[in-house]
Design an enzyme around this catalytic site. Structure first.
Site, PDB file in Angstrom:
ATOM      1  N   THR A 268     -12.181   4.281   4.239  1.00  0.00           N
ATOM      2  CA  THR A 268     -11.166   4.949   5.045  1.00  0.00           C
ATOM      3  C   THR A 268     -11.722   6.275   5.555  1.00  0.00           C
ATOM      4  OG1 THR A 268     -10.202   6.192   3.204  1.00  0.00           O
ATOM      5  CG2 THR A 268      -9.372   3.942   3.574  1.00  0.00           C
TER       6      THR A 268
ATOM      7  N   ASP B 174      -2.629  12.389  -2.656  1.00  0.00           N
ATOM      8  CA  ASP B 174      -2.681  13.837  -2.844  1.00  0.00           C
ATOM      9  C   ASP B 174      -2.884  14.110  -4.329  1.00  0.00           C
ATOM     10  OD1 ASP B 174      -2.128  16.606  -3.099  1.00  0.00           O
ATOM     11  OD2 ASP B 174      -0.916  16.525  -1.288  1.00  0.00           O
TER      12      ASP B 174
ATOM     13  N   GLU C 194       0.843  -1.202   0.000  1.00  0.00           N
ATOM     14  CA  GLU C 194       0.000   0.000   0.000  1.00  0.00           C
ATOM     15  C   GLU C 194       0.876   1.250   0.000  1.00  0.00           C
ATOM     16  OE1 GLU C 194      -3.881   2.104   2.090  1.00  0.00           O
ATOM     17  OE2 GLU C 194      -3.367   0.018   2.559  1.00  0.00           O
TER      18      GLU C 194
ATOM     19  N   GLU D  56       4.238   5.148   4.299  1.00  0.00           N
ATOM     20  CA  GLU D  56       3.586   6.427   4.584  1.00  0.00           C
ATOM     21  C   GLU D  56       4.637   7.395   5.127  1.00  0.00           C
ATOM     22  OE1 GLU D  56       1.497   9.555   5.090  1.00  0.00           O
ATOM     23  OE2 GLU D  56       0.366   7.816   4.361  1.00  0.00           O
TER      24      GLU D  56
ATOM     25  N   TYR E 101     -10.489   9.135   4.999  1.00  0.00           N
ATOM     26  CA  TYR E 101     -10.435  10.111   3.921  1.00  0.00           C
ATOM     27  C   TYR E 101     -11.668   9.996   3.032  1.00  0.00           C
ATOM     28  CZ  TYR E 101      -5.575  10.816   5.260  1.00  0.00           C
ATOM     29  OH  TYR E 101      -4.439  11.107   5.965  1.00  0.00           O
ATOM     30  N   GLU E 102     -12.082   8.766   2.767  1.00  0.00           N
ATOM     31  CA  GLU E 102     -13.279   8.568   1.958  1.00  0.00           C
ATOM     32  C   GLU E 102     -14.519   9.068   2.691  1.00  0.00           C
ATOM     33  OE1 GLU E 102     -15.977   4.920   0.180  1.00  0.00           O
ATOM     34  OE2 GLU E 102     -13.845   4.573   0.568  1.00  0.00           O
TER      35      GLU E 102
ATOM     36  N   LYS F 267      -3.120  21.449  -9.294  1.00  0.00           N
ATOM     37  CA  LYS F 267      -2.617  22.451 -10.222  1.00  0.00           C
ATOM     38  C   LYS F 267      -1.795  21.792 -11.322  1.00  0.00           C
ATOM     39  CE  LYS F 267      -2.536  26.185  -6.809  1.00  0.00           C
ATOM     40  NZ  LYS F 267      -1.710  27.199  -6.110  1.00  0.00           N
TER      41      LYS F 267
END
Length: 231
Positions: free
Chosen positions: A210, A136, A62, A87, A212-213, A140
């Site tokens: 997760t 992430d 992962e 991570e 974040y989700e 931009k």
């Protein structure tokens, strides 16, 4: 520098973004001082299931595991498989260490730092699964080269996966989704496991939500789940 100039995470040789947050509490620091060294991926040498766990077994990788919820869920679901999580963010590593301790997960190894440095040391054709969930997006255009979904990292992932192995990618960012689909559709070594929109709009079985989700859904974002099989 524009997005059209050369360079992606395999050639830039640097991590972007913060790597630490609030000061750790005493118990968290103890996890870093005691548990992390015991389950860290070695800094040198080949990274294989046998070297990490003592014998060969299906190996999962992962990239950027956040707080470790997905990693821990999958490791608990598949105790006879081996899991490597990478991570760079210290506080995320601490959360993952908490999952490993509380769920008694002996089949997890962690690396605090650049995932590609570890991935490059895994023998080709060794991985059963690779996960990249809510990376992430670097929205931009001038930052597009920093995205993990770029030809260089995707080519490395393809090399490390076994034939028939699976690459899972998830995002709630529409710009990143379009970019990722463009990159993946141009890669000759992957088949997209989707025959209709529901296949990538609904979370597949064995893919836990997760934080974040959950946060993305709370603020009204749609989430996409992409699965690719290594040819």
């Amino acid at each position: 520098m524009t997005a059209h100039k050369s360079g992606d995470p395999t050639t830039l040789n640097r991590l972007y973004g913060r790597q630490s947050g609030p000061k750790l509490r005493k118990g968290q620091q103890e996890l870093v001082d005691t548990l992390l060294p015991a389950i860290s991926v070695p800094e040198e040498g080949e990274v294989t299931a046998a070297n990490l766990f003592g014998y060969d077994r299906p190996l999962h990788f992962e990239i950027g595991f956040g707080g470790g919820e997905h990693l821990a869920h999958r490791a608990d679901m598949l105790p006879d498989h081996g899991f490597i999580g990478c991570e760079p963010f210290l506080n995320g590593v601490v959360q993952a260490l908490g999952h490993v301790r509380d769920q008694h997960l002996g089949n997890v190894r962690l690396h605090m730092g650049d995932a590609l440095q570890v991935l490059s040391r895994i023998p080709d054709g060794s991985l059963s699964f690779v996960y990249l969930l809510h990376p992430d997006p670097w929205p931009k255009a001038r930052h597009a080269k920093r995205r993990m979904m770029n030809p260089g990292p995707v080519a490395m992932i393809a090399r490390k996966l076994k034939p028939g192995g699976e690459f899972r990618f998830g995002t709630d960012h529409p710009v990143y989704l379009r970019w990722a689909l463009m990159v993946m559709n141009g890669h000759p070594d992957f088949d997209w496991l989707a025959s209709n929109p529901k296949d990538f709009q609904n979370r597949p079985g064995g893919w836990p939500e997760t934080r974040y989700e959950a946060k993305a859904r709370r603020i009204g974002h749609e989430v996409w789940y992409c699965r690719y099989r290594r040819r």
